[in-house]
Motif scaffolding. Structure first.
Motif, PDB file in Angstrom:
ATOM      1  N   LEU A 198       0.842  -1.187   0.000  1.00 37.88           N
ATOM      2  CA  LEU A 198       0.000   0.000   0.000  1.00 37.88           C
ATOM      3  C   LEU A 198       0.883   1.245   0.000  1.00 37.88           C
ATOM      4  O   LEU A 198       1.872   1.309   0.742  1.00 37.88           O
ATOM      5  N   VAL A 199       0.528   2.226  -0.808  1.00 36.26           N
ATOM      6  CA  VAL A 199       1.324   3.440  -0.950  1.00 36.26           C
ATOM      7  C   VAL A 199       0.490   4.645  -0.526  1.00 36.26           C
ATOM      8  O   VAL A 199      -0.666   4.790  -0.935  1.00 36.26           O
ATOM      9  N   ASP A 200       1.090   5.522   0.289  1.00 38.48           N
ATOM     10  CA  ASP A 200       0.431   6.764   0.677  1.00 38.48           C
ATOM     11  C   ASP A 200       1.485   7.833   0.912  1.00 38.48           C
ATOM     12  O   ASP A 200       2.693   7.539   0.915  1.00 38.48           O
ATOM     13  N   ASP A 201       1.017   9.070   1.138  1.00 35.67           N
ATOM     14  CA  ASP A 201       1.959  10.158   1.340  1.00 35.67           C
ATOM     15  C   ASP A 201       2.421  10.255   2.795  1.00 35.67           C
ATOM     16  O   ASP A 201       3.611  10.394   3.054  1.00 35.67           O
ATOM     17  N   VAL A 202       1.480  10.190   3.747  1.00 30.85           N
ATOM     18  CA  VAL A 202       1.827  10.372   5.157  1.00 30.85           C
ATOM     19  C   VAL A 202       1.154   9.302   5.998  1.00 30.85           C
ATOM     20  O   VAL A 202      -0.008   8.967   5.782  1.00 30.85           O
ATOM     21  N   MET A 203       1.884   8.774   6.981  1.00 36.25           N
ATOM     22  CA  MET A 203       1.304   7.893   7.992  1.00 36.25           C
ATOM     23  C   MET A 203       1.285   8.637   9.318  1.00 36.25           C
ATOM     24  O   MET A 203       2.323   9.121   9.772  1.00 36.25           O
ATOM     25  N   THR A 204       0.107   8.736   9.917  1.00 39.00           N
ATOM     26  CA  THR A 204       0.005   9.333  11.252  1.00 39.00           C
ATOM     27  C   THR A 204      -0.346   8.232  12.243  1.00 39.00           C
ATOM     28  O   THR A 204       0.529   7.559  12.762  1.00 39.00           O
ATOM     29  N   THR A 205      -1.621   8.005  12.482  1.00 38.40           N
ATOM     30  CA  THR A 205      -2.006   6.925  13.397  1.00 38.40           C
ATOM     31  C   THR A 205      -2.065   5.575  12.693  1.00 38.40           C
ATOM     32  O   THR A 205      -2.102   4.540  13.361  1.00 38.40           O
ATOM     33  N   GLY A 206      -2.128   5.568  11.365  1.00 46.31           N
ATOM     34  CA  GLY A 206      -2.230   4.320  10.616  1.00 46.31           C
ATOM     35  C   GLY A 206      -3.658   3.842  10.421  1.00 46.31           C
ATOM     36  O   GLY A 206      -3.872   2.742   9.899  1.00 46.31           O
ATOM     37  N   ALA A 207      -4.655   4.669  10.777  1.00 47.67           N
ATOM     38  CA  ALA A 207      -6.050   4.245  10.674  1.00 47.67           C
ATOM     39  C   ALA A 207      -6.461   4.003   9.224  1.00 47.67           C
ATOM     40  O   ALA A 207      -7.095   2.990   8.904  1.00 47.67           O
ATOM     41  N   THR A 208      -6.128   4.942   8.334  1.00 48.97           N
ATOM     42  CA  THR A 208      -6.505   4.787   6.928  1.00 48.97           C
ATOM     43  C   THR A 208      -5.783   3.604   6.299  1.00 48.97           C
ATOM     44  O   THR A 208      -6.381   2.793   5.585  1.00 48.97           O
ATOM     45  N   LEU A 209      -4.481   3.501   6.545  1.00 48.10           N
ATOM     46  CA  LEU A 209      -3.721   2.378   6.004  1.00 48.10           C
ATOM     47  C   LEU A 209      -4.236   1.056   6.563  1.00 48.10           C
ATOM     48  O   LEU A 209      -4.274   0.049   5.848  1.00 48.10           O
ATOM     49  N   GLY A 210      -4.631   1.038   7.824  1.00 48.30           N
ATOM     50  CA  GLY A 210      -5.174  -0.177   8.406  1.00 48.30           C
ATOM     51  C   GLY A 210      -6.467  -0.599   7.730  1.00 48.30           C
ATOM     52  O   GLY A 210      -6.681  -1.792   7.458  1.00 48.30           O
ATOM     53  N   ALA A 211      -7.345   0.366   7.453  1.00 46.47           N
ATOM     54  CA  ALA A 211      -8.592   0.055   6.758  1.00 46.47           C
ATOM     55  C   ALA A 211      -8.313  -0.488   5.362  1.00 46.47           C
ATOM     56  O   ALA A 211      -8.974  -1.426   4.897  1.00 46.47           O
ATOM     57  N   CYS A 212      -7.329   0.104   4.684  1.00 50.73           N
ATOM     58  CA  CYS A 212      -6.960  -0.377   3.348  1.00 50.73           C
ATOM     59  C   CYS A 212      -6.370  -1.782   3.410  1.00 50.73           C
ATOM     60  O   CYS A 212      -6.675  -2.639   2.573  1.00 50.73           O
ATOM     61  N   ALA A 213      -5.517  -2.031   4.404  1.00 49.87           N
ATOM     62  CA  ALA A 213      -4.897  -3.349   4.535  1.00 49.87           C
ATOM     63  C   ALA A 213      -5.948  -4.427   4.770  1.00 49.87           C
ATOM     64  O   ALA A 213      -5.881  -5.517   4.186  1.00 49.87           O
ATOM     65  N   ARG A 214      -6.929  -4.135   5.613  1.00 49.33           N
ATOM     66  CA  ARG A 214      -7.984  -5.122   5.871  1.00 49.33           C
ATOM     67  C   ARG A 214      -8.792  -5.399   4.610  1.00 49.33           C
ATOM     68  O   ARG A 214      -9.189  -6.547   4.347  1.00 49.33           O
ATOM     69  N   ALA A 215      -9.039  -4.358   3.810  1.00 48.67           N
ATOM     70  CA  ALA A 215      -9.789  -4.551   2.564  1.00 48.67           C
ATOM     71  C   ALA A 215      -9.008  -5.403   1.575  1.00 48.67           C
ATOM     72  O   ALA A 215      -9.571  -6.264   0.893  1.00 48.67           O
ATOM     73  N   VAL A 216      -7.697  -5.179   1.479  1.00 49.63           N
ATOM     74  CA  VAL A 216      -6.861  -5.953   0.560  1.00 49.63           C
ATOM     75  C   VAL A 216      -6.779  -7.406   1.009  1.00 49.63           C
ATOM     76  O   VAL A 216      -6.863  -8.333   0.192  1.00 49.63           O
ATOM     77  N   LEU A 217      -6.623  -7.630   2.307  1.00 49.11           N
ATOM     78  CA  LEU A 217      -6.567  -9.002   2.816  1.00 49.11           C
ATOM     79  C   LEU A 217      -7.903  -9.717   2.624  1.00 49.11           C
ATOM     80  O   LEU A 217      -7.935 -10.912   2.313  1.00 49.11           O
TER      81      LEU A 217
END
Length: 248
Positions: A198-217
């Motif tokens: 997953l690629v993004d510009d900024v990681m703060t708490t990781g909430a958005t990336l976590g939601a994306c990771a769960r969707a991909v899995l």
């Protein structure tokens, strides 16, 4: 001829540089690039040379393991890197994507060597219409060109709009994003059985990336890693200092 008419300058401070897309020496030295030792899960640099806990993880990742496997960031999100990120995101400086991508490839070299494809964090269609481009998508395409990896820019979609996350805490962000990001049905086959970054510009708490990771899995990917341009050194302060960010 173009360089004679429009001399290249540093994208951070506008001082003259030898070639377009380069930082001047002062800005390059001021950037806080992340190198080892750092947390293997979120890319947060350790303050000492000793490795972290089990699996080289920082305390927050040990207490609340993220949805993805490993994560890396190219630099700390501070006053210097914020200039580049915000100009890419809000000021139509799409030419900054290749510059940031080169540093992301350096930081995520080990992850990229094992990956099958890249997937950017999606924007809601309303925000995409207003901004006209997805900065995470531009970063993913630039990384793919350098690392020779395929990109599936529309693998994920936001099925509903969410409020700005910058002023919300970690728990509130997770709640707002619950069910907001899913794998696009027509792209699930591309994700199944793949090792995804997953690629993004900024990681703060990781909430958005976590939601994306769960969707991909959920779509059948065998593993998910994350690669971002910048990492907030103190996620609790993100959004309280005037810096605009999506708060991934």
């Amino acid at each position: 001829m173009l360089d004679l008419l429009l001399p290249p300058d540093c994208p951070a401070c506008h001082q003259p540089v030898d070639r377009a897309g380069l930082l001047c020496p002062d800005c390059f030295r001021a950037m806080r690039f992340i190198a080892e030792p750092c947390c293997a899960r979120c890319g947060q640099p350790f303050s000492a040379s000793a490795p972290g806990g089990a699996g080289r993880s920082c305390a927050p990742c040990l207490d609340h393991p993220p949805s993805w496997r490993n994560g890396r960031a190219a630099m700390i999100y501070d006053e210097r890197s914020r200039v580049l990120v915000l100009r890419l995101k809000y000021a139509d400086r799409t030419d900054l994507a290749p510059l940031l991508a080169r540093h992301m490839v350096r930081a995520g070299r080990e992850l990229l060597a094992e990956a099958d494809l890249l997937v950017p964090v999606p924007l809601h269609r309303g925000r995409l219409f207003r901004r006209r481009y997805n900065q995470a998508g531009l970063l993913a395409v630039a990384i793919g060109r350098i690392a020779h990896l395929p990109v599936v820019p529309d693998a994920l979609q936001r099925v509903r709009g969410t409020p700005a996350l910058a002023r919300l805490g970690a728990a509130a962000r997770h709640e707002v994003l619950r069910g907001a990001i899913v794998a696009r049905p027509s792209r699930r086959e591309r994700l199944a059985g793949r090792r995804v970054i997953l690629v993004d510009d900024v990681m703060t708490t990781g909430a958005t990336l976590g939601a994306c990771a769960r969707a991909v899995l959920a779509a059948g990917a065998v593993s998910v890693d994350v690669l971002v341009a910048a990492r907030a050194s103190d996620p609790a302060r993100m959004g309280s200092d005037g810096g605009r960010t999506t708060g991934a």
